[in-house]
Scaffold this active site. Sequence first.
Site, mmCIF file in Angstrom:
data_model
loop_
_atom_site.group_PDB
_atom_site.id
_atom_site.type_symbol
_atom_site.label_atom_id
_atom_site.label_comp_id
_atom_site.label_asym_id
_atom_site.label_seq_id
_atom_site.Cartn_x
_atom_site.Cartn_y
_atom_site.Cartn_z
ATOM 1 N N TYR A 171 1.058 -6.129 -112.334
ATOM 2 C CA TYR A 171 2.324 -5.939 -113.049
ATOM 3 C C TYR A 171 2.284 -6.698 -114.378
ATOM 4 O O TYR A 171 1.265 -7.263 -114.744
ATOM 5 C CB TYR A 171 3.490 -6.346 -112.146
ATOM 6 C CG TYR A 171 3.553 -5.497 -110.899
ATOM 7 C CD1 TYR A 171 3.621 -4.107 -110.975
ATOM 8 C CD2 TYR A 171 3.488 -6.063 -109.624
ATOM 9 C CE1 TYR A 171 3.632 -3.305 -109.838
ATOM 10 C CE2 TYR A 171 3.501 -5.273 -108.476
ATOM 11 C CZ TYR A 171 3.571 -3.894 -108.596
ATOM 12 O OH TYR A 171 3.576 -3.110 -107.474
ATOM 13 N N ARG B 228 3.665 -16.100 -108.404
ATOM 14 C CA ARG B 228 2.646 -15.403 -107.613
ATOM 15 C C ARG B 228 1.554 -14.851 -108.527
ATOM 16 O O ARG B 228 1.850 -14.323 -109.602
ATOM 17 C CB ARG B 228 3.280 -14.253 -106.811
ATOM 18 C CG ARG B 228 2.340 -13.741 -105.713
ATOM 19 C CD ARG B 228 2.971 -12.670 -104.856
ATOM 20 N NE ARG B 228 2.289 -12.584 -103.564
ATOM 21 C CZ ARG B 228 2.256 -11.518 -102.796
ATOM 22 N NH1 ARG B 228 2.887 -10.410 -103.155
ATOM 23 N NH2 ARG B 228 1.612 -11.539 -101.641
#
Length: 368
Positions: free
Chosen positions: A172, A224
């Site tokens: 992402y 993350r």
Amino acid sequence: MKQLTEQVRLRNGVVLKNRLAIPPMTTRMSYYDDTVTGDEIAYYGMRTGDVGLFITGVAHIQPNGRGWTGELGVYDDKFIPGLSKLAATIKQNGTKAVLQIFHAGRMSDSKTLEGEQPVAPSAIASEREGSEVPRELTNEEIEKIIENFKAATVRAIKAGFDGIELHGANHYLLHQFFSPHSNRRNDQWGGSLEKRYTFIERVVDGVLGVVKEMNVPDFIVGYRFSPREETNPGFNLEETLWLVDKLADKELDYLHISLTRYDRATNIEGYTDKSMLQYVYETINGRLPLVSVGDIHDRADLEAALQYSDIAAVGIGVLIDPKWFAKLLAGRDSEIRQTLTLQDKDLLMISNGAYAFIEMKAPHLLIK
């Protein structure tokens, strides 16, 4: 050996009641307009209360950051009431509720974005089948995205969440800026390793700044990341350890590695002697807690994962058996449900999106 029921102190002093977590998982249960549904509330409510940390499925920070339909939104104040219900539902029995936030970047598509072309650091398509060529972000758009990450954090605080997790993994947008595959820029946002880190640093510093400005020192901020890329070009474990070292020196409260299996190794020269998790854990060297995840199915897996992490997360197991942790903590391991039938899908509040997630990650657990 670390005990599962031991408390864990995060960097900001917040104490988790145990070393157990539920990781973010795609459920696609939100309404078409990105708001929380009653089914979504029920799904989370069925699975919370036993773990120290529960991270939601991801919420996008602006409309063109949506990765798929049925995804949570956090780009407008109108979402705060629904998110408040979600936070309150998760915060049972002392479980900490963390909202994961992101921008999907080129991992979205024009259909999901209602005809709009996806955006990314550079106009390079992902290697995922069917990927579209994204439009390269302008400098002004990048600055606006940073502001929207900050605004999303404000909304998470107002909604009553205990924290947010920045989703910098799984290809992402935060990941895309660090990747030499998706980031071919030659300005302040790309080129060298340090410049590819710039966007990540600006987002992290911006979010941490919001927490300070709003005077909520017990608000959790996690990050993350993925340990390596399989693409060519792509970042390798050595570059990831450089990133981890940088992030561990920030005032983040935990780091969360994204792995398909917790003990996965790599064939990268110079890094074949240990698992990627162990290399990351040793690089952090106690500066902040590390969350492990990936193919953890039983007590032995949990204990093995905790050798090189401080918190261990179980995803698919909790989808299939919402009382996975309760049974484990009570010593009733043999009672844990190991497979899922179609007949039990609705009973367990498993949406079509969550079912598809299991089909992709662990099809052998499904009985059809």
